[in-house]
Write a protein that holds these residues in place. Structure first.
Motif, PDB file in Angstrom:
ATOM      1  N   TYR A 143      15.834 -10.506  17.638  1.00 48.80           N
ATOM      2  CA  TYR A 143      16.294  -9.170  17.270  1.00 48.80           C
ATOM      3  C   TYR A 143      15.104  -8.360  16.815  1.00 48.80           C
ATOM      4  O   TYR A 143      14.350  -8.780  15.949  1.00 48.80           O
ATOM      5  N   TYR A 144      14.948  -7.204  17.415  1.00 44.61           N
ATOM      6  CA  TYR A 144      13.730  -6.404  17.227  1.00 44.61           C
ATOM      7  C   TYR A 144      13.987  -5.191  16.352  1.00 44.61           C
ATOM      8  O   TYR A 144      15.069  -4.621  16.340  1.00 44.61           O
ATOM      9  N   GLY A 145      12.944  -4.803  15.634  1.00 39.54           N
ATOM     10  CA  GLY A 145      13.024  -3.571  14.854  1.00 39.54           C
ATOM     11  C   GLY A 145      11.624  -3.013  14.723  1.00 39.54           C
ATOM     12  O   GLY A 145      10.641  -3.670  15.065  1.00 39.54           O
ATOM     13  N   GLN A 146      11.544  -1.769  14.211  1.00 37.69           N
ATOM     14  CA  GLN A 146      10.231  -1.147  14.049  1.00 37.69           C
ATOM     15  C   GLN A 146      10.122  -0.520  12.676  1.00 37.69           C
ATOM     16  O   GLN A 146      11.131  -0.154  12.068  1.00 37.69           O
ATOM     17  N   CYS A 147       8.899  -0.366  12.214  1.00 34.88           N
ATOM     18  CA  CYS A 147       8.676   0.277  10.915  1.00 34.88           C
ATOM     19  C   CYS A 147       9.297   1.662  10.945  1.00 34.88           C
ATOM     20  O   CYS A 147       9.093   2.417  11.900  1.00 34.88           O
ATOM     21  N   SER A 148      10.055   1.996   9.909  1.00 33.59           N
ATOM     22  CA  SER A 148      10.824   3.234   9.942  1.00 33.59           C
ATOM     23  C   SER A 148      10.448   4.228   8.869  1.00 33.59           C
ATOM     24  O   SER A 148      11.267   5.037   8.442  1.00 33.59           O
ATOM     25  N   GLU A 149       9.192   4.175   8.404  1.00 30.84           N
ATOM     26  CA  GLU A 149       8.723   5.207   7.489  1.00 30.84           C
ATOM     27  C   GLU A 149       7.258   5.452   7.800  1.00 30.84           C
ATOM     28  O   GLU A 149       6.479   4.498   7.857  1.00 30.84           O
ATOM     29  N   ILE A 150       6.914   6.701   8.036  1.00 32.10           N
ATOM     30  CA  ILE A 150       5.557   7.028   8.474  1.00 32.10           C
ATOM     31  C   ILE A 150       4.535   6.478   7.476  1.00 32.10           C
ATOM     32  O   ILE A 150       4.666   6.641   6.253  1.00 32.10           O
ATOM     33  N   CYS A 151       3.564   5.751   8.038  1.00 32.98           N
ATOM     34  CA  CYS A 151       2.648   5.030   7.153  1.00 32.98           C
ATOM     35  C   CYS A 151       1.227   5.067   7.666  1.00 32.98           C
ATOM     36  O   CYS A 151       0.415   4.202   7.344  1.00 32.98           O
ATOM     37  N   GLY A 152       0.894   6.055   8.503  1.00 27.72           N
ATOM     38  CA  GLY A 152      -0.482   6.133   8.954  1.00 27.72           C
ATOM     39  C   GLY A 152      -0.576   6.030  10.466  1.00 27.72           C
ATOM     40  O   GLY A 152       0.408   6.123  11.182  1.00 27.72           O
ATOM     41  N   SER A 153      -1.785   5.775  10.922  1.00 29.20           N
ATOM     42  CA  SER A 153      -2.034   5.889  12.359  1.00 29.20           C
ATOM     43  C   SER A 153      -1.266   4.856  13.175  1.00 29.20           C
ATOM     44  O   SER A 153      -0.828   5.143  14.279  1.00 29.20           O
ATOM     45  N   ASN A 154      -1.105   3.638  12.656  1.00 26.80           N
ATOM     46  CA  ASN A 154      -0.447   2.601  13.458  1.00 26.80           C
ATOM     47  C   ASN A 154       0.982   2.335  13.020  1.00 26.80           C
ATOM     48  O   ASN A 154       1.503   1.238  13.160  1.00 26.80           O
ATOM     49  N   HIS A 155       1.619   3.375  12.546  1.00 28.38           N
ATOM     50  CA  HIS A 155       3.002   3.269  12.082  1.00 28.38           C
ATOM     51  C   HIS A 155       3.915   2.787  13.208  1.00 28.38           C
ATOM     52  O   HIS A 155       4.847   2.009  12.985  1.00 28.38           O
ATOM     53  N   SER A 156       3.647   3.214  14.430  1.00 26.87           N
ATOM     54  CA  SER A 156       4.506   2.828  15.557  1.00 26.87           C
ATOM     55  C   SER A 156       4.185   1.434  16.073  1.00 26.87           C
ATOM     56  O   SER A 156       4.821   0.970  17.018  1.00 26.87           O
ATOM     57  N   ASP A 210       0.819  -1.215   0.000  1.00 23.79           N
ATOM     58  CA  ASP A 210       0.000   0.000   0.000  1.00 23.79           C
ATOM     59  C   ASP A 210       0.852   1.264   0.000  1.00 23.79           C
ATOM     60  O   ASP A 210       1.150   1.798  -1.041  1.00 23.79           O
ATOM     61  N   VAL A 211       1.295   1.717   1.172  1.00 25.60           N
ATOM     62  CA  VAL A 211       2.032   2.978   1.253  1.00 25.60           C
ATOM     63  C   VAL A 211       3.490   2.679   1.573  1.00 25.60           C
ATOM     64  O   VAL A 211       3.895   1.531   1.706  1.00 25.60           O
ATOM     65  N   LEU A 212       4.293   3.722   1.728  1.00 25.83           N
ATOM     66  CA  LEU A 212       5.699   3.533   2.070  1.00 25.83           C
ATOM     67  C   LEU A 212       5.824   3.005   3.493  1.00 25.83           C
ATOM     68  O   LEU A 212       5.149   3.477   4.418  1.00 25.83           O
ATOM     69  N   HIS A 213       6.675   1.998   3.655  1.00 22.24           N
ATOM     70  CA  HIS A 213       7.058   1.546   4.990  1.00 22.24           C
ATOM     71  C   HIS A 213       8.568   1.419   4.938  1.00 22.24           C
ATOM     72  O   HIS A 213       9.186   1.653   3.899  1.00 22.24           O
ATOM     73  N   LYS A 227      18.223  -1.360   7.326  1.00 21.33           N
ATOM     74  CA  LYS A 227      17.036  -0.517   7.179  1.00 21.33           C
ATOM     75  C   LYS A 227      16.821  -0.351   5.689  1.00 21.33           C
ATOM     76  O   LYS A 227      17.695   0.192   4.990  1.00 21.33           O
ATOM     77  N   THR A 228      15.706  -0.846   5.174  1.00 19.08           N
ATOM     78  CA  THR A 228      15.443  -0.758   3.740  1.00 19.08           C
ATOM     79  C   THR A 228      14.000  -0.337   3.538  1.00 19.08           C
ATOM     80  O   THR A 228      13.099  -0.911   4.145  1.00 19.08           O
ATOM     81  N   ASP A 229      13.792   0.629   2.689  1.00 14.67           N
ATOM     82  CA  ASP A 229      12.447   1.146   2.449  1.00 14.67           C
ATOM     83  C   ASP A 229      11.586   0.133   1.710  1.00 14.67           C
ATOM     84  O   ASP A 229      12.067  -0.576   0.823  1.00 14.67           O
ATOM     85  N   ALA A 230      10.317   0.088   2.097  1.00 10.95           N
ATOM     86  CA  ALA A 230       9.344  -0.772   1.434  1.00 10.95           C
ATOM     87  C   ALA A 230       8.493   0.130   0.552  1.00 10.95           C
ATOM     88  O   ALA A 230       7.684   0.916   1.053  1.00 10.95           O
ATOM     89  N   ILE A 231       8.703   0.022  -0.740  1.00 10.93           N
ATOM     90  CA  ILE A 231       8.073   0.941  -1.693  1.00 10.93           C
ATOM     91  C   ILE A 231       7.125   0.149  -2.586  1.00 10.93           C
ATOM     92  O   ILE A 231       7.539  -0.862  -3.173  1.00 10.93           O
ATOM     93  N   PRO A 232       5.859   0.577  -2.693  1.00 14.96           N
ATOM     94  CA  PRO A 232       4.934  -0.182  -3.543  1.00 14.96           C
ATOM     95  C   PRO A 232       5.416  -0.181  -4.984  1.00 14.96           C
ATOM     96  O   PRO A 232       5.825   0.858  -5.512  1.00 14.96           O
TER      97      PRO A 232
END
Lengths: 227, 88
Positions: free
Chosen positions: A192-205, A158-161, A171-176
């Motif tokens: 090993y933990y990581g988090q979505c690193s590109e703003i993608c809406g309300s539940n980005h965090s 869908d959107v950028l993640h 860290k690699t961008d997820a581009i549609p």
């Protein structure tokens, strides 16, 4: 994973991240040396009654404070470029894993042999078991064999993640519409933990990534159990 | 996808698509798409000549490993519906 009041990077789990840690130590040392030298000189300037109002030229010191910064910059650039080229080395992966970013979860596909795919949602805070990490745990972790070069292909539905695992220096961008490749090599077993690193809406965090690196035999058993 | 048996990776031989020097960089979109096209073109031409499509299975294994399932599904539906934009 990250811990409260953390100052430095997380412990490295891949050779590239180890290199980045050392490079950061080296560069930060240079930064501290220059900053403390400048602060010291400022303090000297502010605490003297001596004056000198007839400066005409300063060829020698001007030469030094041109050449020396140039040398310092080269000393920073050379290790940096070395690591940059190291990241682009051609290696032959043994496994390919695809990950697709969605709003707001990741899905993973292991299709080298059979068709194994699953979604990975964050575990809501209410449903955490004691000892689990808030906003970081997921229902289905990405299980991978350790000490194996894995080709990760990252895209979005869908959107950028952005798919990030700091401990492995990834860290690699997820581009549609685009398939981005990165190479993963975990040197030790663990989570090993990581988090979505590109703003993608309300539940980005709230769309984390958890890698579970295990010995190859465990990975094989897990993949059979997930089919 | 005619020969299911051939499409299953030969045990002990296939691991994952090798490095392709035509696509050396981070953007592997074209790698996936090209192998998808090559598979369908290969199958079409082999069928036209009445030959076995077994050699085409290499391309199948590569795009199957590389391409996201949703992309393959969408393209396959477009091929079946006659709306696929690529030249096969």
């Amino acid at each position: 994973m990250a811990y409260p009041f953390q100052l430095g990077f997380q412990d490295a789990t891949s050779p590239i991240m180890e290199e980045l840690l050392h490079f950061h130590d080296h560069t930060l040392m240079i930064v501290f040396l220059i900053s403390s030298l400048v602060l010291y000189i400022i303090s000297l300037m502010l605490t003297t009654k001596l004056t000198h109002t007839s400066t005409m030229d300063a060829q020698e010191v001007e030469t030094i404070w041109t050449i020396l910064p140039a040398i310092i910059l080269i000393l920073i650039a050379l290790p940096s470029l070395r690591i940059l080229y190291m990241m682009d080395e051609i290696n032959s992966p043994s496994l390919t894993v695809k990950t697709m970013g969605h709003q707001w979860y990741w899905s993973y596909e292991y299709t080298d042999y059979e068709d194994l795919s699953f979604d990975s949602y964050m575990i809501p805070t209410q449903e955490l078991k004691p000892g689990e990490l808030r906003l970081l745990e997921v229902d289905n972790r990405v299980v991978l064999p350790m000490e194996v070069t894995v080709r990760m292909l990252i895209s979005s539905e869908d959107v950028l993640h952005s798919w990030a695992v700091p401990s492995l220096g990834l860290k690699t961008d997820a581009i549609p519409g685009r398939l981005n490749q990165t190479t993963l090599m975990g040197t030790r077993p663990g989570l090993y933990y990581g988090q979505c690193s590109e703003i993608c809406g309300s539940n980005h965090s709230f769309m984390p990534i958890v890698l579970e690196l295990v010995p190859l035999s465990y990975f094989e058993k897990w993949s059979v159990s997930m089919l | 996808m005619l020969d299911i048996e051939f499409q299953k990776s030969p045990k002990g031989k296939w691991t994952t698509p090798p490095f392709d020097p035509r696509f050396p960089n981070q953007n592997q979109t074209r790698n996936c798409y090209q192998n998808f096209l090559d598979y369908h073109r290969c199958v079409k031409r082999m069928n036209r000549r009445g030959k076995s499509t077994q050699p085409c299975e290499y391309y199948f294994r590569v795009f199957h490993s590389l391409c996201p399932k949703s992309w393959v599904q969408r393209w396959t539906e477009q091929i079946q519906g006659g709306t696929f934009a690529g030249k096969i």
